[in-house]
Scaffold this motif. Structure first.
Motif, PDB file in Angstrom:
ATOM      1  N   SER A  19       0.833  -1.194   0.000  1.00 21.32           N
ATOM      2  CA  SER A  19       0.000   0.000   0.000  1.00 21.32           C
ATOM      3  C   SER A  19       0.871   1.249   0.000  1.00 21.32           C
ATOM      4  O   SER A  19       2.056   1.196   0.343  1.00 21.32           O
ATOM      5  N   LYS A  20       0.237   2.366  -0.389  1.00 23.56           N
ATOM      6  CA  LYS A  20       0.976   3.624  -0.412  1.00 23.56           C
ATOM      7  C   LYS A  20       1.444   3.995   0.998  1.00 23.56           C
ATOM      8  O   LYS A  20       2.542   4.505   1.183  1.00 23.56           O
ATOM      9  N   LYS A  21       0.607   3.726   1.999  1.00 22.50           N
ATOM     10  CA  LYS A  21       0.993   4.031   3.371  1.00 22.50           C
ATOM     11  C   LYS A  21       2.211   3.235   3.800  1.00 22.50           C
ATOM     12  O   LYS A  21       3.138   3.755   4.419  1.00 22.50           O
ATOM     13  N   GLU A  22       2.202   1.934   3.446  1.00 19.66           N
ATOM     14  CA  GLU A  22       3.348   1.094   3.799  1.00 19.66           C
ATOM     15  C   GLU A  22       4.601   1.552   3.058  1.00 19.66           C
ATOM     16  O   GLU A  22       5.704   1.572   3.615  1.00 19.66           O
ATOM     17  N   TYR A  23       4.415   1.928   1.804  1.00 22.77           N
ATOM     18  CA  TYR A  23       5.563   2.397   1.012  1.00 22.77           C
ATOM     19  C   TYR A  23       6.146   3.675   1.606  1.00 22.77           C
ATOM     20  O   TYR A  23       7.366   3.834   1.727  1.00 22.77           O
ATOM     21  N   THR A  24       5.265   4.587   2.040  1.00 27.59           N
ATOM     22  CA  THR A  24       5.714   5.831   2.649  1.00 27.59           C
ATOM     23  C   THR A  24       6.450   5.557   3.961  1.00 27.59           C
ATOM     24  O   THR A  24       7.471   6.163   4.259  1.00 27.59           O
ATOM     25  N   ALA A  25       5.924   4.618   4.731  1.00 23.95           N
ATOM     26  CA  ALA A  25       6.562   4.247   5.997  1.00 23.95           C
ATOM     27  C   ALA A  25       7.946   3.668   5.743  1.00 23.95           C
ATOM     28  O   ALA A  25       8.901   3.958   6.463  1.00 23.95           O
TER      29      ALA A  25
ATOM     30  N   GLU B 137       9.811   4.300   3.157  1.00 20.75           N
ATOM     31  CA  GLU B 137      10.676   5.407   2.731  1.00 20.75           C
ATOM     32  C   GLU B 137      11.168   6.187   3.946  1.00 20.75           C
ATOM     33  O   GLU B 137      12.347   6.559   4.024  1.00 20.75           O
TER      34      GLU B 137
ATOM     35  N   ASP C  42      10.066  15.049   9.376  1.00 18.04           N
ATOM     36  CA  ASP C  42       9.337  15.978   8.515  1.00 18.04           C
ATOM     37  C   ASP C  42      10.366  16.657   7.618  1.00 18.04           C
ATOM     38  O   ASP C  42      11.444  17.044   8.093  1.00 18.04           O
TER      39      ASP C  42
END
Length: 289
Positions: free
Chosen positions: A20-26, A28, A137
């Protein structure tokens, strides 16, 4: 072979679609965190390598001094027939030389231990800020500069344009900084305000960018105090437009230069006093020899 390659590409596409995009962002974010820690460790390693090279050079010099002392003492030996007698004066000189070498070696060891402790504390603070507190951030940079941990926060996260009133979002960020500072009661926390080069001309109590940078720093200090940080640990300072990160020639660059830096400073006065004392002692000993 072409069929196998096509099958491999298809498999990769299927696997990537399963994330998922969320997992990919995490992932990263985790990769960035790991890279930052690696960079910090690399800086520390390079520093250790430089210190080791300096220490080895020092040891080599001491070994040469010892060789000279031994040659000097050999000249003091009186040979009479088959009997070799070491004069009392030569024995005393040799004893003093050996004691001097031992003292110098002990001083070098103490300096190296102090540097190691300081580096360990600095690395622990960076790790705490990035991992335990969770300050991840793109507008918040955490790094080590000349042995000091600093947090650089873009002004858009803290203030409205031209204002020194702290936003509600900023208080959420500053609460995380307060958590770290509160956990280090022997540390100091210095807040630096920085502006771009555009003259401040909004009137009111502020005269120029100097006033704005200092007022923003004191606003942050007050919020940290409200969050429970001991005011004795806090320092407010303003740098106006005179320490830019990049030239103030574009809107993007000016935005980069408008920032607040929070420096977490271990109270290392005793450490530096010890280093200064030991270095003066070693220089005095060298002059004697």
């Amino acid at each position: 072979m072409k069929k196998i390659m096509l099958l491999s590409v298809f498999s990769l596409l299927v696997l990537s679609s399963c994330v998922s995009k969320k997992e990919y962002t995490a992932l990263e974010a985790k990769q960035k965190e790991t890279q930052d820690l690696l960079n910090t460790a690399t800086v520390k390693l390079n520093s250790c390598i430089s210190e080791r090279a300096a220490a080895l050079a020092r040891v080599e010099g001491l070994q040469e001094q010892l060789a000279d002392m031994r040659r000097t003492n050999l000249d003091l030996i009186d040979t009479k027939g088959n009997l070799t007698t070491l004069t009392q004066k030569g024995a005393e000189n040799l004893e003093r030389s050996l004691e001097s070498l031992k003292e110098k070696d002990l001083k070098i060891t103490r300096l190296q231990d102090a540097l190691t402790r300081k580096d360990s504390v600095t690395l622990a603070i960076v790790t705490s800020l990035k991992k335990d507190v969770g300050l991840n951030d793109p507008d918040i940079q955490i790094n080590v500069e000349k042995g000091v941990v600093y947090i650089s926060i873009a002004d858009k996260l803290l203030f409205q344009s031209g204002s020194y009133n702290v936003t509600s979002r900023a208080k959420t960020i500053l609460s995380k900084v307060a958590t770290v500072v509160n956990g280090k009661p022997d540390f100091e926390c210095m807040v630096e305000g920085h502006t771009d080069s555009v003259p401040y001309n909004r009137g009111g109590v502020l005269v120029d960018n100097w006033d704005l940078s200092v007022k923003r720093a004191t606003s942050i200090v007050r919020v940290l105090e409200e969050l429970g940080v001991n005011p004795k640990q806090l320092i407010a300072s303003g740098r106006s437009e005179y320490v830019p990160l990049v030239p103030n020639d574009t809107a993007e660059n000016r935005s980069t230069n408008r920032r607040t830096r929070i420096l977490v400073l271990p109270k290392i006065d005793q450490f530096y006093e010890m280093v200064e004392k030991e270095m003066k002692s070693m220089i005095a000993e060298d002059k004697k020899n």
